[in-house]
Motif scaffolding. Structure first.
Motif, PDB file in Angstrom:
ATOM      1  N   GLN A  11      57.100  22.290  62.518  1.00  0.00           N
ATOM      2  CA  GLN A  11      56.135  23.633  63.469  1.00  0.00           C
ATOM      3  C   GLN A  11      56.837  24.665  63.695  1.00  0.00           C
ATOM      4  OE1 GLN A  11      53.300  21.995  66.472  1.00  0.00           O
ATOM      5  NE2 GLN A  11      51.482  21.714  64.682  1.00  0.00           N
ATOM      6  N   ASN A  12      57.990  24.334  64.392  1.00  0.00           N
ATOM      7  CA  ASN A  12      59.154  25.196  65.126  1.00  0.00           C
ATOM      8  C   ASN A  12      59.753  26.214  63.279  1.00  0.00           C
ATOM      9  OD1 ASN A  12      58.580  25.802  67.948  1.00  0.00           O
ATOM     10  ND2 ASN A  12      59.765  24.059  68.625  1.00  0.00           N
ATOM     11  N   GLN A  13      60.477  25.060  62.989  1.00  0.00           N
ATOM     12  CA  GLN A  13      60.869  25.655  61.634  1.00  0.00           C
ATOM     13  C   GLN A  13      59.680  26.630  60.597  1.00  0.00           C
ATOM     14  OE1 GLN A  13      62.563  22.147  59.953  1.00  0.00           O
ATOM     15  NE2 GLN A  13      64.206  22.014  61.332  1.00  0.00           N
ATOM     16  N   ASN A  14      59.173  26.299  60.872  1.00  0.00           N
ATOM     17  CA  ASN A  14      57.697  27.119  59.998  1.00  0.00           C
ATOM     18  C   ASN A  14      57.670  27.992  60.349  1.00  0.00           C
ATOM     19  OD1 ASN A  14      55.698  27.427  58.150  1.00  0.00           O
ATOM     20  ND2 ASN A  14      54.614  27.349  59.844  1.00  0.00           N
ATOM     21  N   LEU A  15      57.726  28.740  61.611  1.00  0.00           N
ATOM     22  CA  LEU A  15      58.012  29.802  62.406  1.00  0.00           C
ATOM     23  C   LEU A  15      58.884  31.193  61.968  1.00  0.00           C
ATOM     24  CD1 LEU A  15      57.135  29.316  66.399  1.00  0.00           C
ATOM     25  CD2 LEU A  15      55.604  29.786  63.630  1.00  0.00           C
ATOM     26  N   ILE A  16      60.039  30.231  61.786  1.00  0.00           N
ATOM     27  CA  ILE A  16      61.755  30.849  61.587  1.00  0.00           C
ATOM     28  C   ILE A  16      61.590  30.794  59.793  1.00  0.00           C
ATOM     29  CG2 ILE A  16      64.224  30.852  60.842  1.00  0.00           C
ATOM     30  CD1 ILE A  16      64.246  28.584  63.132  1.00  0.00           C
ATOM     31  N   VAL A  17      60.434  29.699  59.525  1.00  0.00           N
ATOM     32  CA  VAL A  17      60.080  30.119  57.519  1.00  0.00           C
ATOM     33  C   VAL A  17      59.569  31.713  57.253  1.00  0.00           C
ATOM     34  CG1 VAL A  17      59.338  29.819  55.260  1.00  0.00           C
ATOM     35  CG2 VAL A  17      60.988  28.012  56.765  1.00  0.00           C
ATOM     36  N   ASP A  18      58.636  31.799  58.123  1.00  0.00           N
ATOM     37  CA  ASP A  18      57.293  32.708  58.265  1.00  0.00           C
ATOM     38  C   ASP A  18      58.210  33.702  58.300  1.00  0.00           C
ATOM     39  OD1 ASP A  18      54.395  33.586  58.034  1.00  0.00           O
ATOM     40  OD2 ASP A  18      54.587  33.790  60.316  1.00  0.00           O
ATOM     41  N   LYS A  19      59.195  33.515  59.793  1.00  0.00           N
ATOM     42  CA  LYS A  19      59.309  35.775  59.983  1.00  0.00           C
ATOM     43  C   LYS A  19      60.356  35.407  58.612  1.00  0.00           C
ATOM     44  CE  LYS A  19      63.151  36.587  63.650  1.00  0.00           C
ATOM     45  NZ  LYS A  19      63.511  37.034  64.546  1.00  0.00           N
ATOM     46  N   ILE A  20      61.625  34.983  58.149  1.00  0.00           N
ATOM     47  CA  ILE A  20      61.958  34.538  56.609  1.00  0.00           C
ATOM     48  C   ILE A  20      61.483  36.081  56.009  1.00  0.00           C
ATOM     49  CG2 ILE A  20      63.633  34.261  55.177  1.00  0.00           C
ATOM     50  CD1 ILE A  20      64.510  32.391  56.926  1.00  0.00           C
ATOM     51  N   CYS A  21      60.143  35.010  55.368  1.00  0.00           N
ATOM     52  CA  CYS A  21      59.133  35.398  54.683  1.00  0.00           C
ATOM     53  C   CYS A  21      59.031  36.647  54.422  1.00  0.00           C
ATOM     54  CB  CYS A  21      58.290  34.440  53.792  1.00  0.00           C
ATOM     55  SG  CYS A  21      59.049  33.122  53.844  1.00  0.00           S
ATOM     56  N   LYS A  22      58.784  37.502  56.025  1.00  0.00           N
ATOM     57  CA  LYS A  22      58.112  38.529  56.150  1.00  0.00           C
ATOM     58  C   LYS A  22      58.745  39.864  56.587  1.00  0.00           C
ATOM     59  CE  LYS A  22      53.554  36.799  58.300  1.00  0.00           C
ATOM     60  NZ  LYS A  22      52.640  36.412  59.895  1.00  0.00           N
ATOM     61  N   GLY A  23      60.280  39.078  56.957  1.00  0.00           N
ATOM     62  CA  GLY A  23      61.208  40.522  57.504  1.00  0.00           C
ATOM     63  C   GLY A  23      62.040  41.275  56.088  1.00  0.00           C
ATOM     64  N   GLU A  24      62.516  42.176  56.596  1.00  0.00           N
ATOM     65  CA  GLU A  24      63.484  42.664  55.605  1.00  0.00           C
ATOM     66  C   GLU A  24      64.625  41.842  54.161  1.00  0.00           C
ATOM     67  OE1 GLU A  24      66.053  47.093  54.682  1.00  0.00           O
ATOM     68  OE2 GLU A  24      65.446  45.732  56.586  1.00  0.00           O
ATOM     69  N   TYR A  25      64.288  41.833  53.568  1.00  0.00           N
ATOM     70  CA  TYR A  25      65.106  41.397  52.187  1.00  0.00           C
ATOM     71  C   TYR A  25      66.242  42.288  51.275  1.00  0.00           C
ATOM     72  CZ  TYR A  25      66.633  37.649  49.600  1.00  0.00           C
ATOM     73  OH  TYR A  25      68.480  36.773  48.278  1.00  0.00           O
ATOM     74  N   HIS A  26      67.219  41.744  50.540  1.00  0.00           N
ATOM     75  CA  HIS A  26      68.007  42.605  49.889  1.00  0.00           C
ATOM     76  C   HIS A  26      68.377  40.772  49.201  1.00  0.00           C
ATOM     77  CE1 HIS A  26      68.841  46.324  52.077  1.00  0.00           C
ATOM     78  NE2 HIS A  26      68.683  44.830  53.174  1.00  0.00           N
TER      79      HIS A  26
END
Length: 412
Positions: A11-26
């Motif tokens: 569940q904690n790792q899922n929060l990190i994944v969610d942050k990656i998906c919503k964050g700025e990305y190049h």
């Protein structure tokens, strides 16, 4: 008890994944070679190259349903003996039904091959990521190398327009390249406030987390010290016997073992020597750092050479060719690009302080090597000069190294 622990971890790792998906990305060009429809993909590279973020965003953009687990955390928390079926059950509870699973730091899980097999039995595709090298020939799956940011990715990250050919744009790109050589390509180092004084803590941390488990604990400080010195000294042609005294290691066999352990973290990248006689790689290899920022800051030419080699490796992975260096008593060439057992492109790096006489000597050497091998394309990478040099019926293209690194010249 263990069920609740692994569920909380995922569940904690899922929060990190969610942050990656919503964050700025190049966008990362290197992942274009990954086939998400393959049953198993392995992605390897030095820690901090941005592998996890790139894979998560690639899967998100593809629209595929995926789940994620970093198994190194489960090992650290003593949860590595949990049955694979329980892990799959918990992942489904957290992510819902999924078609692809990302297994991060896969080799650090003791029974990682069984874990991958369990997902495959259920028809779930696997993208396995590892900081360091994946064991060769594992599960007969393709392995993709993930490098730190290329210069073009660096420009995109910092909002630099490198497509225009105007003098102003070229000047901006040239200045950006100087900054790239200092800052390097680790995504975490792209903050404008960044200023790294020493690479030793970075190298030591990578060695500490990604060294092979078969090394004796008492030897770890010695290996970490060697890694810091060796990576900083690259590029170098490794002569183990001559290096013993310099690196203060007891024997050639010990030094070989230590260097192999450093290679397995992906801190060092190999470049094989090419023999003109049998067209196979020679035992003498050169070693390069995984990123320009890890090379001695005083040696700008070494950083340039490292940037060029890593860029050639990226392109080689996309286009299916091989990169070597050539050296003999009479001739030497920084890089030789080969395909179908033939030398196709010769690349020579020209340091800024190179005299005109030395330049002519290098051109003559490339032309001689070209005639001997039948190679028709030759590049000299300069600090800023552009020209086409015709000599003895042969054509040598001189281009600024920063333009070459922006993929403006197709090699094959």
């Amino acid at each position: 008890m263990w069920y609740a622990g692994i569920k909380e971890l995922i569940q904690n790792q899922n929060l990190i994944v969610d942050k990656i998906c919503k964050g700025e990305y190049h966008h990362r060009h290197g992942l274009s070679v990954i086939d998400l429809d393959a049953d198993v993909n392995f992605v390897q590279g030095v820690r901090g190259a941005g592998k996890t973020t790139a894979i998560v965003r690639k899967l998100k953009d593809s629209g595929k349903r995926f789940a994620y687990i970093d198994v190194s955390e489960s090992v650290q928390n003593g949860l590595d003996r949990i049955p694979a079926s329980a892990i799959i059950e918990i992942l489904t509870g957290v992510y819902g039904q999924f078609d692809v699973v990302i297994i991060d730091e896969v080799v650090k899980y003791p029974s990682w091959e069984i874990l991958i097999g369990s997902f495959r039995e259920l028809g779930i595709k696997v993208v396995a990521i590892n900081s360091g090298e994946i064991p060769e020939n594992c599960l007969n799956a393709k392995t993709t190398d993930m490098f730190t940011l290329s210069f073009s990715e660096y420009c995109i990250w910092h909002g630099i327009d490198y497509d225009s050919q105007s003098p102003v744009s070229r000047g901006i790109a040239a200045a950006a390249f100087e900054d790239f050589l200092k800052r390097g390509g680790f995504p975490a180092d792209q903050s404008r406030k960044y200023h790294r004084r020493s690479t030793d803590p970075v190298i030591s941390k990578i060695m500490e987390r990604d060294m092979p488990n078969d090394l004796r604990a008492a030897k770890i400080p010695e290996i970490k010290r060697l890694a810091c010195n060796l990576v900083r000294d690259t590029p170098m042609s490794m002569d183990y016997k001559e290096s013993l005294h310099h690196y203060e290691v007891a024997s050639v066999n010990t030094l070989r073992k230590y260097v192999e352990s450093i290679k397995r973290t992906c801190l060092l990248v190999r470049l094989a020597r090419l023999s003109l006689f049998d067209k196979v790689r020679n035992y003498r290899e050169k070693l390069y750092a995984a990123d320009v920022s890890l090379v001695s800051a005083e040696n700008i030419v070494a950083r340039v050479e490292t940037a060029v080699y890593i860029q050639l490796l990226r392109a080689a992975q996309r286009h299916g060719y091989f990169v070597h260096y050539y050296s003999s008593r009479e001739l030497a060439c920084s890089f030789a690009v080969c395909k179908d057992m033939r030398m196709r492109v010769l690349i020579q790096i020209m340091p800024e302080e190179e005299s005109e006489a030395m330049l002519k000597e290098k051109i003559a050497g490339m032309v001689s090597l070209s005639r001997e091998t039948g190679c028709k394309r030759m590049f000299i990478l300069s600090d800023g000069q552009s020209s086409v040099i015709n000599t003895k019926g042969m054509e040598v293209t001189m281009v600024p190294v920063y333009e070459f690194l922006l993929d403006k010249y197709h090699l094959l």
